[in-house]
Design a protein around this motif. Sequence first.
Motif, PDB file in Angstrom:
ATOM      1  N   THR B  72      -1.817  -3.601   5.264  1.00 42.53           N
ATOM      2  CA  THR B  72      -2.234  -4.485   4.190  1.00 42.53           C
ATOM      3  C   THR B  72      -2.008  -3.775   2.865  1.00 42.53           C
ATOM      4  O   THR B  72      -2.259  -2.587   2.740  1.00 42.53           O
ATOM      5  CB  THR B  72      -3.724  -4.840   4.320  1.00 42.53           C
ATOM      6  OG1 THR B  72      -4.413  -3.684   4.751  1.00 42.53           O
ATOM      7  CG2 THR B  72      -3.936  -5.945   5.309  1.00 42.53           C
ATOM      8  N   ILE B  74      -3.027  -4.092  -1.126  1.00 43.15           N
ATOM      9  CA  ILE B  74      -3.928  -4.805  -2.034  1.00 43.15           C
ATOM     10  C   ILE B  74      -3.758  -4.269  -3.444  1.00 43.15           C
ATOM     11  O   ILE B  74      -2.952  -3.379  -3.698  1.00 43.15           O
ATOM     12  CB  ILE B  74      -5.402  -4.660  -1.589  1.00 43.15           C
ATOM     13  CG1 ILE B  74      -5.816  -3.192  -1.598  1.00 43.15           C
ATOM     14  CG2 ILE B  74      -5.599  -5.252  -0.212  1.00 43.15           C
ATOM     15  CD1 ILE B  74      -7.288  -2.987  -1.423  1.00 43.15           C
ATOM     16  N   GLY B  75      -4.499  -4.804  -4.358  1.00 39.65           N
ATOM     17  CA  GLY B  75      -4.459  -4.326  -5.740  1.00 39.65           C
ATOM     18  C   GLY B  75      -3.847  -5.340  -6.695  1.00 39.65           C
ATOM     19  O   GLY B  75      -3.823  -5.098  -7.896  1.00 39.65           O
ATOM     20  N   HIS B  78      -6.424  -6.515  -9.200  1.00 39.30           N
ATOM     21  CA  HIS B  78      -7.289  -5.501  -9.803  1.00 39.30           C
ATOM     22  C   HIS B  78      -7.430  -5.749 -11.290  1.00 39.30           C
ATOM     23  O   HIS B  78      -6.438  -5.774 -12.020  1.00 39.30           O
ATOM     24  CB  HIS B  78      -6.704  -4.111  -9.549  1.00 39.30           C
ATOM     25  CG  HIS B  78      -7.506  -3.017 -10.172  1.00 39.30           C
ATOM     26  ND1 HIS B  78      -8.812  -2.783  -9.825  1.00 39.30           N
ATOM     27  CD2 HIS B  78      -7.213  -2.113 -11.121  1.00 39.30           C
ATOM     28  CE1 HIS B  78      -9.276  -1.775 -10.535  1.00 39.30           C
ATOM     29  NE2 HIS B  78      -8.326  -1.341 -11.333  1.00 39.30           N
ATOM     30  N   VAL B 438     -12.072  -7.803  -3.237  1.00 39.48           N
ATOM     31  CA  VAL B 438     -11.351  -6.653  -2.698  1.00 39.48           C
ATOM     32  C   VAL B 438     -10.834  -5.777  -3.835  1.00 39.48           C
ATOM     33  O   VAL B 438     -10.990  -4.556  -3.821  1.00 39.48           O
ATOM     34  CB  VAL B 438     -10.175  -7.122  -1.812  1.00 39.48           C
ATOM     35  CG1 VAL B 438      -9.331  -5.942  -1.390  1.00 39.48           C
ATOM     36  CG2 VAL B 438     -10.682  -7.861  -0.595  1.00 39.48           C
ATOM     37  N   ASP B 439     -10.234  -6.407  -4.826  1.00 36.48           N
ATOM     38  CA  ASP B 439      -9.559  -5.633  -5.873  1.00 36.48           C
ATOM     39  C   ASP B 439     -10.448  -5.347  -7.080  1.00 36.48           C
ATOM     40  O   ASP B 439     -10.237  -4.359  -7.764  1.00 36.48           O
ATOM     41  CB  ASP B 439      -8.309  -6.381  -6.350  1.00 36.48           C
ATOM     42  CG  ASP B 439      -7.275  -6.463  -5.246  1.00 36.48           C
ATOM     43  OD1 ASP B 439      -7.353  -5.651  -4.331  1.00 36.48           O
ATOM     44  OD2 ASP B 439      -6.415  -7.348  -5.312  1.00 36.48           O
TER      45      ASP B 439
END
Lengths: 241, 440
Positions: B72, B74-75, B78, B438-439
Motif C-alpha cells: 500500500t 499512502i500520503g 497528507h 490515514v494521511d
Amino acid sequence: MSEPSRKSGIDLPGASGAVGTTTGGSQQSTQRGMFGVSGSGDTSGFGGLVRPKVVPGASGRPYGGYFDEVVDALTDALGGAEGYDGAVRGAVVDRDELTLHIERERIADVCALLRDDPALRFELLSSVSGVDYPEQAERLHVAYHLTSMTYRRRIRLEVSVTAEDPHVASVTATYPTADWQERETWDMFGVVFDGHPGLTRILMPDDWDGHPQRKDYPLGGVPVEYKGAEIPPPDTRRAYR
Amino acid sequence: MSTTDPYAGERETTEGKVYTVTGGDWDTVLGGADPLNEERLVVNMGPQHPSTHGVLRLVLELEGETVTNARTVIGYLHTGIEKNLEYRNWTQGTTFVTRMDYLAPIFNETGYCLGVEKLLGIEVPERATTIRVLMMELNRIASHLVWLATTGMELGALSMMIYGFREREQILDIFEHVTGLRMNHAYVRPGGVVADLPPDTETKIRAFLAEMPEHLKEYEDLLSGNTIWRKRTQGVGYLDVTGCIALGVTGPVLRSAGLPWDLRRVEPYCGYETYEFDVVTQDGGDVWSRYLVRLEEIRQSLRIVEQALDRLAPGPVMVQDKKIAWPAQLALGADGLGNSLDHVKKIMGQSMEALIHHFKLVTEGFRVPAGQVYVPIESPRGELGFHVVSDGGTRPFRVHVREPSFVNLQAFPAMVEGGPIADAIASGASLDPVMGGVDR
C-alpha cells in the motif's frame, strides 16, 4: 524491594522528589516577551516579561496505582535494580500517566520484556510518535504508548536522541505494528530506527528534503490579501505565545 | 527484430514466413514451460480508483488472478494537520482535527478536547458530556452506514449504497441542525460543546430512532441471505486475534475476530460505564463477521443514543471558568455558527472589561500547563488516540494522532496475499480506511 536509584537524564532535572507526586515541576527554559515579535521595538512593555517554562519533573516512589507494580515487574524482568538502572533513566508520573525514560539502545529489549513477561503483558503497541524539544541537547524524543490488554494498563516509554546522532533501536521485531509508525516518525522527525525492515518515507514524497515536524522546519504558506490588507502566513503572524 | 510467438511455430518458406497455429503438443503446455504464465504482472490500483476509499494506491503483484504481493502506498492526502495545529491556539485546534477522519469528525473533536481537558485538569459539565456521547454515537451510526454503503457498492450491491447514504443523510440533517454544518463541525470545544442543542433536536432524533430499526432490517433482507454477498464475504480477508494485535488492528475488525475489546467498556470515558450496551463480537475473523459486527453496532449505538436523550438534563454545556469558555452562546445560522447579538451589544456598548476579556480569549487563547497526555477513545474504526504535548503556551506544542485507519491499513497485505484480486477489494473495504485519517 529496594527502590532503584535514578540517574538524572537530560529531560529529568531535579530527580529528588516528594513521595507519590511529581516534584512539582522542573524548569526547562524561560519564555521572554508576550507577543512573539522580534526585530521591532517594544512599545508595549510586555517585551520585558520573563516567565519560566515548567515541565513535570521526575517522580519518586510510590508512583501510585498500578505504576508501582509495573515498575517492580519490569525491575525483576531486567534482573534487579542494577539492570533496571542500566535501561531506565527515570520515571515521571504526571496526570495519572506513567512515563519511563529508556536508554535508546535498550528500547527493543525492554519492549520485548514488556510484551512477554507474564507480569507485564503489554500486548499492544498503541502508538509511536515523535516530539521535538529544540531547547534540549537530546532534542528528538520518541514516545511509545503501550497497552496491556490482559491487565488493562497503559504506560508510555520515551527515548531521546540528539539530532546529530538520531539512532534508536527499532521495536518492529516485537511489535510489527510499529512498522508504519516508525516510518512516520522517521519521515516527520528524522529519527533513524536501526533494524527496521524498510525505513522509507511514508507521508511525504520519497525525494523530500528535511523532516517537517521538527520545530526548526517552517510551516510555510504565502501572504494573502484581504480587503486591501496583507495577512502574513500563519507562522509569521504576531502571536501570543 | 523478429518476435517469436510461443504458441505458434514458424518456418521459413520460399513464400515467406509460415506459422503453425493448429495448437501444440500438450506436453509442452503441461511441462510447465509456459512462457506466458511465467510472467508476473504488477498492477497499480489507484491512487484514483473507486474501490480504494479515496486516494489509496495499491501495488499488487499478480500471478493470474492470485495476489502474491500487495503493497500500500499512502500520503496522497497528507495535509500536515499535526504541524498546523502547532500554529493555532488550543480552541482553533478542533477546526483542524475535525477534518482528519472526515467520516467521524465528532470523534476527532472529542478525543482532542478530552486530551486538552486532561492537560488542563478540568471536568466538563454533565450535559456537555451527554451531548458528546449522543453526537458520537449518531456519528458512529453514520460512519458505519457509509461503510455498509460503499462496501456494498464495491461488491456489486449497488442498491445498498443508495440505502446507506439515504439514512446517513438523516443523521447529517440532525448534525446540520445542531452544529450548522453537515461535516467538519468543530462543535466539540475544549471545556464542553460550542452551543446547546436547538429546542426541537430531541424530536428529530427520536423520529430517526423510531425509523432506523426498520431500515436495519431492510439491509439485512437485502444482504444477509444474498448468495453473492455471502460468497464475496465469507472466509475472505481472514485475520485472527493474534494477527490483529501484532499489527495493532483495533475496533470492529478486532471484535470480528472474537476479542471483546471496546474502549467504551474496558477503559470508559465520557461516562460510558453508565450506559447499557453490548460489546458486539463474532468469531469468523472475515469480512462477513465484520459486516455482522458493524450492523449490530449500529443497533447498540441506537440504544446509547436513546439513553443519552433520556438523561439530558438542563444545565450548562461549557465549563464555568470564563478564562477557558468562550464568552457567548452563539446563534446558529443557515451557514454555520453566527454571532450572538446580545453579546455583541454587551461588549460593544456596556462593558469595557467584557470587551477586553473577549478580545484576549479569542485572539490570545488560554494557556495550558506543560506536560503530555495520551487519550484513547473508541472511534468507528478502532482506537483513536491523541498524544497531546503542551509547553505551557497558548498553542499545542505537539499533537500526534494515533489514527486507527492508518494503523489498521498495515494489515492489508496480511489479508490479501495469496487470495484472488477480487477479494483484495473486499478485504480492503472491510478495514474501513478513511484516507483523510490515514494521511492527516
